[in-house]
Design a protein around this motif. Structure first.
Motif, PDB file in Angstrom:
ATOM      1  N   LEU A   5       0.833  -1.200   0.000  1.00 39.18           N
ATOM      2  CA  LEU A   5       0.000   0.000   0.000  1.00 39.18           C
ATOM      3  C   LEU A   5       0.864   1.246   0.000  1.00 39.18           C
ATOM      4  CD1 LEU A   5      -2.776  -0.737   2.655  1.00 39.18           C
ATOM      5  CD2 LEU A   5      -2.930  -0.950   0.172  1.00 39.18           C
ATOM      6  N   LEU A   6       0.379   2.307  -0.629  1.00 38.48           N
ATOM      7  CA  LEU A   6       1.035   3.590  -0.564  1.00 38.48           C
ATOM      8  C   LEU A   6       0.055   4.697  -0.882  1.00 38.48           C
ATOM      9  CD1 LEU A   6       3.152   4.336  -3.677  1.00 38.48           C
ATOM     10  CD2 LEU A   6       2.030   2.166  -3.424  1.00 38.48           C
ATOM     11  N   VAL A   7       0.394   5.888  -0.421  1.00 39.78           N
ATOM     12  CA  VAL A   7      -0.381   7.098  -0.688  1.00 39.78           C
ATOM     13  C   VAL A   7       0.474   7.990  -1.578  1.00 39.78           C
ATOM     14  CG1 VAL A   7      -1.450   9.150   0.350  1.00 39.78           C
ATOM     15  CG2 VAL A   7      -1.616   6.928   1.517  1.00 39.78           C
ATOM     16  N   LEU A   8      -0.135   8.544  -2.609  1.00 41.66           N
ATOM     17  CA  LEU A   8       0.572   9.434  -3.534  1.00 41.66           C
ATOM     18  C   LEU A   8       0.022  10.843  -3.406  1.00 41.66           C
ATOM     19  CD1 LEU A   8       0.498   7.288  -6.815  1.00 41.66           C
ATOM     20  CD2 LEU A   8       2.195   7.246  -4.969  1.00 41.66           C
ATOM     21  N   ASP A   9       0.895  11.795  -3.124  1.00 41.42           N
ATOM     22  CA  ASP A   9       0.505  13.189  -3.149  1.00 41.42           C
ATOM     23  C   ASP A   9       0.282  13.581  -4.613  1.00 41.42           C
ATOM     24  OD1 ASP A   9       0.044  15.844  -2.469  1.00 41.42           O
ATOM     25  OD2 ASP A   9       1.906  16.076  -1.362  1.00 41.42           O
ATOM     26  N   THR A  10      -0.460  14.632  -4.825  1.00 38.62           N
ATOM     27  CA  THR A  10      -0.819  15.050  -6.182  1.00 38.62           C
ATOM     28  C   THR A  10       0.404  15.303  -7.058  1.00 38.62           C
ATOM     29  OG1 THR A  10      -2.871  15.977  -5.331  1.00 38.62           O
ATOM     30  CG2 THR A  10      -2.166  16.733  -7.503  1.00 38.62           C
ATOM     31  N   ASN A  11       1.469  15.860  -6.488  1.00 39.56           N
ATOM     32  CA  ASN A  11       2.650  16.141  -7.314  1.00 39.56           C
ATOM     33  C   ASN A  11       3.294  14.857  -7.829  1.00 39.56           C
ATOM     34  OD1 ASN A  11       4.209  15.369  -4.957  1.00 39.56           O
ATOM     35  ND2 ASN A  11       4.019  17.490  -4.249  1.00 39.56           N
ATOM     36  N   ILE A  12       3.229  13.791  -7.062  1.00 38.51           N
ATOM     37  CA  ILE A  12       3.769  12.500  -7.516  1.00 38.51           C
ATOM     38  C   ILE A  12       2.875  11.919  -8.609  1.00 38.51           C
ATOM     39  CG2 ILE A  12       4.339  10.139  -6.825  1.00 38.51           C
ATOM     40  CD1 ILE A  12       6.337  12.244  -5.777  1.00 38.51           C
ATOM     41  N   VAL A  13       1.567  12.084  -8.468  1.00 36.27           N
ATOM     42  CA  VAL A  13       0.637  11.624  -9.515  1.00 36.27           C
ATOM     43  C   VAL A  13       0.962  12.336 -10.828  1.00 36.27           C
ATOM     44  CG1 VAL A  13      -1.784  11.505 -10.231  1.00 36.27           C
ATOM     45  CG2 VAL A  13      -1.167  11.057  -7.839  1.00 36.27           C
ATOM     46  N   LEU A  14       1.221  13.635 -10.751  1.00 38.43           N
ATOM     47  CA  LEU A  14       1.587  14.378 -11.966  1.00 38.43           C
ATOM     48  C   LEU A  14       2.883  13.846 -12.564  1.00 38.43           C
ATOM     49  CD1 LEU A  14       0.735  18.034 -10.893  1.00 38.43           C
ATOM     50  CD2 LEU A  14      -0.620  16.524 -12.366  1.00 38.43           C
ATOM     51  N   ASP A  15       3.873  13.585 -11.717  1.00 37.80           N
ATOM     52  CA  ASP A  15       5.139  13.038 -12.216  1.00 37.80           C
ATOM     53  C   ASP A  15       4.928  11.714 -12.940  1.00 37.80           C
ATOM     54  OD1 ASP A  15       6.634  15.136 -11.254  1.00 37.80           O
ATOM     55  OD2 ASP A  15       7.485  14.013  -9.566  1.00 37.80           O
ATOM     56  N   CYS A  92       0.017  19.035   9.569  1.00 30.68           N
ATOM     57  CA  CYS A  92       0.854  19.586   8.510  1.00 30.68           C
ATOM     58  C   CYS A  92       0.657  21.103   8.434  1.00 30.68           C
ATOM     59  CB  CYS A  92       0.474  18.937   7.174  1.00 30.68           C
ATOM     60  SG  CYS A  92       1.581  19.385   5.823  1.00 30.68           S
ATOM     61  N   ALA A  93       1.734  21.806   8.162  1.00 29.12           N
ATOM     62  CA  ALA A  93       1.662  23.257   7.994  1.00 29.12           C
ATOM     63  C   ALA A  93       0.787  23.637   6.798  1.00 29.12           C
ATOM     64  CB  ALA A  93       3.062  23.832   7.826  1.00 29.12           C
ATOM     65  N   ASP A  94       0.713  22.755   5.803  1.00 26.82           N
ATOM     66  CA  ASP A  94      -0.124  23.001   4.628  1.00 26.82           C
ATOM     67  C   ASP A  94      -1.400  22.177   4.762  1.00 26.82           C
ATOM     68  OD1 ASP A  94      -1.369  23.168   2.159  1.00 26.82           O
ATOM     69  OD2 ASP A  94       0.454  22.832   1.003  1.00 26.82           O
ATOM     70  N   PRO A  95      -2.525  22.826   5.046  1.00 28.81           N
ATOM     71  CA  PRO A  95      -3.773  22.082   5.246  1.00 28.81           C
ATOM     72  C   PRO A  95      -4.163  21.202   4.059  1.00 28.81           C
ATOM     73  CG  PRO A  95      -4.079  24.423   5.760  1.00 28.81           C
ATOM     74  CD  PRO A  95      -2.696  24.256   5.187  1.00 28.81           C
ATOM     75  N   ASP A  96      -3.749  21.581   2.851  1.00 25.70           N
ATOM     76  CA  ASP A  96      -4.071  20.770   1.671  1.00 25.70           C
ATOM     77  C   ASP A  96      -3.393  19.402   1.709  1.00 25.70           C
ATOM     78  OD1 ASP A  96      -5.715  22.699   0.536  1.00 25.70           O
ATOM     79  OD2 ASP A  96      -4.109  23.565  -0.677  1.00 25.70           O
ATOM     80  N   ASP A  97      -2.299  19.284   2.457  1.00 20.12           N
ATOM     81  CA  ASP A  97      -1.575  18.018   2.527  1.00 20.12           C
ATOM     82  C   ASP A  97      -2.019  17.129   3.687  1.00 20.12           C
ATOM     83  OD1 ASP A  97       0.115  18.326   0.274  1.00 20.12           O
ATOM     84  OD2 ASP A  97       1.283  19.783   1.395  1.00 20.12           O
ATOM     85  N   GLN A  98      -2.843  17.653   4.569  1.00 22.83           N
ATOM     86  CA  GLN A  98      -3.233  16.884   5.750  1.00 22.83           C
ATOM     87  C   GLN A  98      -3.940  15.584   5.379  1.00 22.83           C
ATOM     88  OE1 GLN A  98      -2.315  17.877   8.962  1.00 22.83           O
ATOM     89  NE2 GLN A  98      -2.899  15.773   9.451  1.00 22.83           N
ATOM     90  N   LYS A  99      -4.773  15.617   4.353  1.00 24.21           N
ATOM     91  CA  LYS A  99      -5.524  14.404   3.975  1.00 24.21           C
ATOM     92  C   LYS A  99      -4.596  13.260   3.562  1.00 24.21           C
ATOM     93  CE  LYS A  99      -6.650  16.495  -0.479  1.00 24.21           C
ATOM     94  NZ  LYS A  99      -6.420  17.863  -0.042  1.00 24.21           N
ATOM     95  N   PHE A 100      -3.463  13.591   2.940  1.00 26.65           N
ATOM     96  CA  PHE A 100      -2.495  12.567   2.536  1.00 26.65           C
ATOM     97  C   PHE A 100      -1.801  11.982   3.765  1.00 26.65           C
ATOM     98  CE2 PHE A 100      -2.882  15.561  -0.995  1.00 26.65           C
ATOM     99  CZ  PHE A 100      -3.256  14.703  -2.018  1.00 26.65           C
ATOM    100  N   ILE A 101      -1.443  12.852   4.679  1.00 28.23           N
ATOM    101  CA  ILE A 101      -0.802  12.417   5.926  1.00 28.23           C
ATOM    102  C   ILE A 101      -1.760  11.550   6.737  1.00 28.23           C
ATOM    103  CG2 ILE A 101       0.007  13.287   8.167  1.00 28.23           C
ATOM    104  CD1 ILE A 101       1.202  15.662   6.458  1.00 28.23           C
ATOM    105  N   ASP A 102      -2.986  12.013   6.882  1.00 35.45           N
ATOM    106  CA  ASP A 102      -3.970  11.251   7.653  1.00 35.45           C
ATOM    107  C   ASP A 102      -4.138   9.845   7.091  1.00 35.45           C
ATOM    108  OD1 ASP A 102      -4.368  13.606   9.130  1.00 35.45           O
ATOM    109  OD2 ASP A 102      -6.240  14.114   8.094  1.00 35.45           O
ATOM    110  N   LEU A 103      -4.236   9.736   5.767  1.00 34.39           N
ATOM    111  CA  LEU A 103      -4.442   8.429   5.144  1.00 34.39           C
ATOM    112  C   LEU A 103      -3.224   7.528   5.317  1.00 34.39           C
ATOM    113  CD1 LEU A 103      -6.579   6.821   3.590  1.00 34.39           C
ATOM    114  CD2 LEU A 103      -5.504   7.622   1.473  1.00 34.39           C
ATOM    115  N   ALA A 104      -2.041   8.080   5.114  1.00 30.87           N
ATOM    116  CA  ALA A 104      -0.826   7.280   5.279  1.00 30.87           C
ATOM    117  C   ALA A 104      -0.667   6.804   6.718  1.00 30.87           C
ATOM    118  CB  ALA A 104       0.394   8.086   4.835  1.00 30.87           C
TER     119      ALA A 104
END
Length: 141
Positions: A5-15, A92-104
């Motif tokens: 299992l892994l979680v991908l942040d949006t920037n990794i999905v773009l890559d 996370c300092a960036d609220p947009d990234d919290q959902k990725f952290i929470d899931l991981a």
């Protein structure tokens, strides 16, 4: 062997699915062959759709002869939808990234991200059993 299992942040999905970054090729291959399982929430898909419409991304899609629907189709085909996770014990300092952290944290799986706010949390996340970073090699640990 079950997929990792892994979680991908949006920037990794773009890559992986827009820029075809060479560093993301093993990730994409693992997702496609089933050795890796990307988990994502509906909000993560919504964020990806929004980012694919950004003025700096639209020309890149055209350059690679892709549409937003192509990338969202890869998301739909390869990401296993899961419910949003409860708030992790770290913020996370960036609220947009919290959902990725929470899931991981909830799934104790790697979080692949280039986001500085996430990278700054690596030690705190590791203490919670989550490896985070840009190194695609994380998925093999």
């Amino acid at each position: 062997m079950p997929p990792r299992l892994l979680v991908l942040d949006t920037n990794i999905v773009l890559d992986a699915f827009v820029f075809s970054d060479a560093a993301a090729l093993p990730l994409r291959g693992g997702l496609e062959d089933g050795s890796l399982q990307w988990i994502a929430t509906p909000d993560m898909r919504i964020e990806l759709a929004r980012v694919l419409g950004y003025p700096q991304i639209v020309p890149r899609l055209a350059f690679y002869q892709l549409s937003a629907d192509d990338v969202l189709g890869a998301f739909d085909r390869l990401a296993r939808p899961v419910a949003a996770a409860p708030k992790a014990p770290v913020t996370c300092a960036d609220p947009d990234d919290q959902k990725f952290i929470d899931l991981a944290v909830a799934h104790r799986c790697p979080l692949l991200s280039k986001d500085r706010a996430v990278l700054d949390m690596r030690k705190r996340l590791l203490a919670l059993g989550v490896r985070a970073g840009v190194d695609i090699g994380l998925v093999s640990m």
